[in-house]
Scaffold this motif. Structure first.
Motif, PDB file in Angstrom:
ATOM      1  N   THR A 136      16.628  -7.240 -26.563  1.00  0.00           N
ATOM      2  CA  THR A 136      16.274  -6.127 -27.452  1.00  0.00           C
ATOM      3  C   THR A 136      17.480  -5.519 -27.847  1.00  0.00           C
ATOM      4  O   THR A 136      18.569  -5.254 -26.974  1.00  0.00           O
ATOM      5  CB  THR A 136      15.362  -5.061 -26.880  1.00  0.00           C
ATOM      6  N   VAL A 137      17.661  -5.276 -28.959  1.00  0.00           N
ATOM      7  CA  VAL A 137      18.771  -4.286 -29.478  1.00  0.00           C
ATOM      8  C   VAL A 137      18.364  -3.310 -30.288  1.00  0.00           C
ATOM      9  O   VAL A 137      17.649  -3.111 -31.282  1.00  0.00           O
ATOM     10  CB  VAL A 137      19.679  -5.076 -30.484  1.00  0.00           C
ATOM     11  N   THR A 138      18.307  -1.902 -29.514  1.00  0.00           N
ATOM     12  CA  THR A 138      17.705  -0.767 -29.646  1.00  0.00           C
ATOM     13  C   THR A 138      18.524  -0.215 -31.267  1.00  0.00           C
ATOM     14  O   THR A 138      17.814   0.335 -32.098  1.00  0.00           O
ATOM     15  CB  THR A 138      17.350   0.058 -28.934  1.00  0.00           C
ATOM     16  N   SER A 139      19.765  -0.122 -31.131  1.00  0.00           N
ATOM     17  CA  SER A 139      20.453   0.675 -31.938  1.00  0.00           C
ATOM     18  C   SER A 139      21.945   0.256 -31.988  1.00  0.00           C
ATOM     19  O   SER A 139      22.446  -0.023 -31.012  1.00  0.00           O
ATOM     20  CB  SER A 139      20.529   2.195 -31.994  1.00  0.00           C
ATOM     21  N   VAL A 140      22.443   0.465 -33.225  1.00  0.00           N
ATOM     22  CA  VAL A 140      24.059   0.333 -33.429  1.00  0.00           C
ATOM     23  C   VAL A 140      24.427   1.463 -34.547  1.00  0.00           C
ATOM     24  O   VAL A 140      23.918   1.534 -35.376  1.00  0.00           O
ATOM     25  CB  VAL A 140      24.422  -1.026 -33.926  1.00  0.00           C
ATOM     26  N   SER A 141      25.259   2.243 -33.918  1.00  0.00           N
ATOM     27  CA  SER A 141      25.786   3.492 -34.857  1.00  0.00           C
ATOM     28  C   SER A 141      27.264   3.641 -34.863  1.00  0.00           C
ATOM     29  O   SER A 141      27.870   3.352 -33.901  1.00  0.00           O
ATOM     30  CB  SER A 141      25.104   4.833 -34.433  1.00  0.00           C
ATOM     31  N   PHE A 142      27.876   3.914 -36.052  1.00  0.00           N
ATOM     32  CA  PHE A 142      29.202   4.290 -36.079  1.00  0.00           C
ATOM     33  C   PHE A 142      29.331   5.594 -36.079  1.00  0.00           C
ATOM     34  O   PHE A 142      28.767   6.486 -37.062  1.00  0.00           O
ATOM     35  CB  PHE A 142      29.784   3.376 -37.121  1.00  0.00           C
ATOM     36  N   ARG A 143      30.762   6.366 -35.555  1.00  0.00           N
ATOM     37  CA  ARG A 143      30.659   7.837 -35.574  1.00  0.00           C
ATOM     38  C   ARG A 143      32.276   8.060 -35.444  1.00  0.00           C
ATOM     39  O   ARG A 143      33.044   7.098 -35.456  1.00  0.00           O
ATOM     40  CB  ARG A 143      29.852   8.402 -34.365  1.00  0.00           C
ATOM     41  N   LEU A 144      32.691   9.157 -35.387  1.00  0.00           N
ATOM     42  CA  LEU A 144      34.080   9.573 -35.135  1.00  0.00           C
ATOM     43  C   LEU A 144      34.104  10.257 -33.870  1.00  0.00           C
ATOM     44  O   LEU A 144      33.191  10.982 -33.302  1.00  0.00           O
ATOM     45  CB  LEU A 144      34.429  10.813 -36.267  1.00  0.00           C
ATOM     46  N   ALA A 145      35.063   9.894 -33.241  1.00  0.00           N
ATOM     47  CA  ALA A 145      35.438  10.171 -31.698  1.00  0.00           C
ATOM     48  C   ALA A 145      35.838  11.818 -31.655  1.00  0.00           C
ATOM     49  O   ALA A 145      35.222  12.429 -30.930  1.00  0.00           O
ATOM     50  CB  ALA A 145      36.644   9.520 -31.197  1.00  0.00           C
TER      51      ALA A 145
END
Length: 227
Positions: A136-145
């Protein structure tokens, strides 16, 4: 003989005359601006789901799968501190037959949250985890540190945009704005990360995850007095 009192009525402006108020007016405007930024962090949530009529066997199978996933990820290499448990659940499973509920076993879910400072590695991490037992892969998100510097730049540009709008209104009306605004109110928040649709990732042989570009947006309300 009683003395007579005389009262002078205040003069009234003629009908249609312009009455000028001495109370200053207000100009209220909003400003919005955006700054583009390349994501420098990826957050992935994936794990293993196991089912069995025996709770102990479901747990044992789940533990084995998650341990394989962690071992494979740390061998990439990936720092152990970048991997943390995001969720762990044990649920009883039932089916309905002839209007009756029948117990069928247990479902154990263990989700890991993986934080990457190199977003370009997200696809490799997902593929490695799936090959090692993740189902299961629930989510992948890209953001700023560190989103604050980008947000502050957008906020400054939003205030300047509001100032330009107020100046345009004042020139159009032929009035003079006060040197400083009466109110500056922040209307916006730091943006949400970019989500990536993950419904079919576990069935994909190649996972081409592209971070894309974040738009950091700020907006303000500014109020000026004018005369």
């Amino acid at each position: 003989m009683q003395p007579h009192a005389f009262y002078a009525a205040a003069p009234q402006p003629p009908i249609g005359a312009l009455v000028r108020h001495t109370v200053p007016g207000r100009v209220e405007v909003t400003g919005e601006a955006s700054v583009s930024a390349e994501p420098d962090r990826a957050v992935i949530v994936l794990g293993a789901v196991t089912e069995n009529a025996s709770l102990s066997e479901a747990q044992a199978a789940n533990t084995e799968a998650v341990n394989r996933i962690i071992a494979a990820l740390t061998a990439l290499p990936l720092p152990r501190e970048a991997i943390a448990t995001a969720d762990y659940r044990i649920e009883m499973q039932y089916v309905y037959e002839d209007g009756k509920q029948r117990f069928t076993g247990y479902r154990v879910t263990h989700l890991l949250q993986i934080t990457l400072d190199e977003p370009s590695r997200a696809g490799t991490v997902v593929d490695t985890a799936v090959a090692s037992g993740a189902n299961t892969v629930t989510s992948v998100s890209f953001r700023l540190a560190r989103p604050q510097p980008y947000y502050h730049a957008a906020l400054s540009a939003a205030v300047q945009e509001a100032q330009r709008k107020a100046g345009t209104v004042a020139r159009t009306l032929g009035v003079r704005l006060s040197p400083q605004p009466q109110l500056v109110e922040e209307l916006s928040l730091v943006p949400e990360p970019i989500p990536y649709q993950t419904a079919m990732l576990a069935d994909s042989k190649v996972t081409p995850l592209q971070p894309g570009t974040l738009q950091v947006t700020a907006s303000v309300k500014v109020v000026y007095a004018y005369s």
